[in-house]
Scaffold this motif. Structure first.
Motif, mmCIF file in Angstrom:
data_model
loop_
_atom_site.group_PDB
_atom_site.id
_atom_site.type_symbol
_atom_site.label_atom_id
_atom_site.label_comp_id
_atom_site.label_asym_id
_atom_site.label_seq_id
_atom_site.Cartn_x
_atom_site.Cartn_y
_atom_site.Cartn_z
ATOM 1 N N ALA A 93 13.701 2.791 -9.196
ATOM 2 C CA ALA A 93 13.863 1.553 -8.430
ATOM 3 C C ALA A 93 14.960 1.771 -7.397
ATOM 4 O O ALA A 93 16.077 2.168 -7.741
ATOM 5 C CB ALA A 93 14.217 0.399 -9.357
ATOM 6 N N TRP A 119 14.782 -4.843 -4.993
ATOM 7 C CA TRP A 119 14.572 -3.463 -5.395
ATOM 8 C C TRP A 119 13.139 -3.052 -5.078
ATOM 9 O O TRP A 119 12.217 -3.857 -5.199
ATOM 10 C CB TRP A 119 14.835 -3.295 -6.888
ATOM 11 C CG TRP A 119 16.266 -3.505 -7.284
ATOM 12 C CD1 TRP A 119 16.902 -4.700 -7.488
ATOM 13 C CD2 TRP A 119 17.243 -2.495 -7.516
ATOM 14 N NE1 TRP A 119 18.210 -4.506 -7.828
ATOM 15 C CE2 TRP A 119 18.454 -3.154 -7.865
ATOM 16 C CE3 TRP A 119 17.228 -1.098 -7.480
ATOM 17 C CZ2 TRP A 119 19.625 -2.467 -8.173
ATOM 18 C CZ3 TRP A 119 18.394 -0.415 -7.784
ATOM 19 C CH2 TRP A 119 19.575 -1.086 -8.120
ATOM 20 N N TRP A 120 12.966 -1.795 -4.693
ATOM 21 C CA TRP A 120 11.642 -1.247 -4.418
ATOM 22 C C TRP A 120 11.332 -0.167 -5.447
ATOM 23 O O TRP A 120 12.155 0.703 -5.708
ATOM 24 C CB TRP A 120 11.583 -0.626 -3.023
ATOM 25 C CG TRP A 120 11.555 -1.624 -1.908
ATOM 26 C CD1 TRP A 120 12.623 -2.224 -1.308
ATOM 27 C CD2 TRP A 120 10.393 -2.127 -1.251
ATOM 28 N NE1 TRP A 120 12.211 -3.072 -0.318
ATOM 29 C CE2 TRP A 120 10.834 -3.035 -0.257
ATOM 30 C CE3 TRP A 120 9.021 -1.912 -1.392
ATOM 31 C CZ2 TRP A 120 9.953 -3.711 0.587
ATOM 32 C CZ3 TRP A 120 8.148 -2.586 -0.550
ATOM 33 C CH2 TRP A 120 8.614 -3.478 0.425
ATOM 34 N N LEU A 121 10.135 -0.228 -6.002
ATOM 35 C CA LEU A 121 9.673 0.843 -6.868
ATOM 36 C C LEU A 121 9.154 1.969 -5.981
ATOM 37 O O LEU A 121 8.294 1.746 -5.120
ATOM 38 C CB LEU A 121 8.558 0.344 -7.794
ATOM 39 C CG LEU A 121 8.001 1.356 -8.794
ATOM 40 C CD1 LEU A 121 9.092 1.817 -9.756
ATOM 41 C CD2 LEU A 121 6.835 0.752 -9.567
ATOM 42 N N ASN A 145 10.432 -5.759 -5.800
ATOM 43 C CA ASN A 145 10.785 -6.595 -6.931
ATOM 44 C C ASN A 145 12.254 -6.961 -6.873
ATOM 45 O O ASN A 145 13.045 -6.279 -6.224
ATOM 46 C CB ASN A 145 10.489 -5.857 -8.251
ATOM 47 C CG ASN A 145 9.980 -6.794 -9.328
ATOM 48 O OD1 ASN A 145 10.540 -7.861 -9.523
ATOM 49 N ND2 ASN A 145 8.912 -6.391 -9.992
ATOM 50 N N PRO A 163 15.084 -4.294 -11.293
ATOM 51 C CA PRO A 163 14.695 -2.893 -11.503
ATOM 52 C C PRO A 163 13.946 -2.648 -12.808
ATOM 53 O O PRO A 163 13.428 -1.554 -13.024
ATOM 54 C CB PRO A 163 16.036 -2.156 -11.485
ATOM 55 C CG PRO A 163 17.060 -3.171 -11.778
ATOM 56 C CD PRO A 163 16.546 -4.466 -11.231
ATOM 57 N N ARG A 188 14.171 0.596 -15.071
ATOM 58 C CA ARG A 188 13.887 1.915 -14.512
ATOM 59 C C ARG A 188 15.162 2.585 -14.016
ATOM 60 O O ARG A 188 16.192 1.929 -13.826
ATOM 61 C CB ARG A 188 12.889 1.800 -13.362
ATOM 62 C CG ARG A 188 11.512 1.301 -13.775
ATOM 63 C CD ARG A 188 10.561 1.326 -12.601
ATOM 64 N NE ARG A 188 9.239 0.862 -12.969
ATOM 65 C CZ ARG A 188 8.276 1.640 -13.480
ATOM 66 N NH1 ARG A 188 8.522 2.932 -13.673
ATOM 67 N NH2 ARG A 188 7.097 1.156 -13.793
ATOM 68 N N GLN A 245 17.739 3.738 -11.528
ATOM 69 C CA GLN A 245 18.111 3.074 -10.282
ATOM 70 C C GLN A 245 18.650 4.080 -9.273
ATOM 71 O O GLN A 245 19.379 5.006 -9.629
ATOM 72 C CB GLN A 245 19.162 2.008 -10.559
ATOM 73 C CG GLN A 245 18.694 0.921 -11.510
ATOM 74 C CD GLN A 245 19.788 -0.080 -11.813
ATOM 75 O OE1 GLN A 245 20.789 -0.165 -11.108
ATOM 76 N NE2 GLN A 245 19.607 -0.858 -12.873
#
Length: 261
Positions: free
Chosen positions: A115, A124-126, A137, A140, A143, A145
């Motif tokens: 994330a 946050w971006w996956l 999102n 996170p 996940r 980071q």
């Protein structure tokens, strides 16, 4: 001499006709083969391999392939682009024709890796191991980071872009994620800090802070980290002990330091 020249001249039309006949014969054969391909080789089956996130039906629908399409007139490069554009988690697509009537679609899906924090929006971006933005999102969700990068105009399904001064960090991040993925180490990653211009900090397995050079051979470093975890941290340290693994020193050797209570 003149008579010999005249006889030689009379043979030329026959030679030209023979050559023309040969060219026309080849052309007729090519036309017959092409016409036969168009008439007889029609798609009746699409086989999809390599998918877990998507169903074969979703891949087939995204491809645009229809039953009855000509097997040889399908543009496999356009089909690959169509699938990749419509389905975000698709990383690679390979199209193969199998006579007489089957199209094989082999899909390689993106590996969700971490994330990535967007400081501008607080979201946050996956991201995949190759830096593709898969989901946006606000959480996170447990996940690994990634912090320290400044995203520039992030768009879903596209490769992440960063400020010009952080391109080296971005490249290092992608290489590190790929190396961790190859050794199945992503799940044990907790955090990657890319705020430094010369070093990466990786928090791993709730036990180690790993310090790596931006220009490191990450495949080698992850192999070394795996060995250190197995031979020292897990076998010789007490449960709950933490420490630092520093491979940024001038001697190039790993320095493992256990934290003191």
């Amino acid at each position: 001499m003149a008579q010999h020249q005249r006889k030689h001249y009379r043979k030329r039309p026959h030679v030209r006709f023979t050559r023309l006949y040969g060219v026309l014969s080849v052309l007729v054969i090519v036309i017959a083969v092409v016409a036969g391909s168009i008439v007889f080789f029609r798609v009746s089956d699409v086989e999809v391999e390599g998918v877990s996130r998507y169903t074969p039906e979703e891949i087939e629908a995204a491809s645009g392939i229809q039953e009855g399409d000509n097997l040889f007139l399908l543009n496999k490069f356009e089909i690959q682009d169509e699938i990749g554009a419509k389905l975000i988690y698709v990383d690679q697509v390979h199209i193969r024709r199998r006579l007489p009537s089957t199209i094989q679609v082999e899909v390689v899906e993106c590996v969700p890796a971490a994330a990535l924090e967007d400081k501008t929006t607080g979201t946050w971006w996956l991201v995949s191991t190759k830096g593709k933005l898969l989901e946006e999102n606000t959480d996170p969700e447990g996940r690994m980071q990634i912090v320290g990068l400044s995203l520039v105009e992030p768009n879903l399904g596209e490769p992440m872009q960063v400020e010009d001064g952080q391109r080296i960090q971005k490249k290092a991040m992608e290489e590190l994620l790929m190396a961790m993925s190859r050794r199945e180490m992503l799940e044990q990653g907790r955090k990657i800090d890319l705020s430094s211009a010369s070093m990466i900090k990786l928090w791993y397995a709730d036990r180690l802070e790993v310090r790596l050079k931006l220009t490191a051979d990450f495949d080698y470093q992850m192999r070394m980290l795996s060995t250190v975890m197995e031979d020292y941290v897990c076998n010789k340290w007490d449960e709950g002990d933490t420490g630092t693994l520093d491979v940024t020193m001038e001697d190039g050797l790993p320095h493992l330091i256990r934290n003191q209570e």
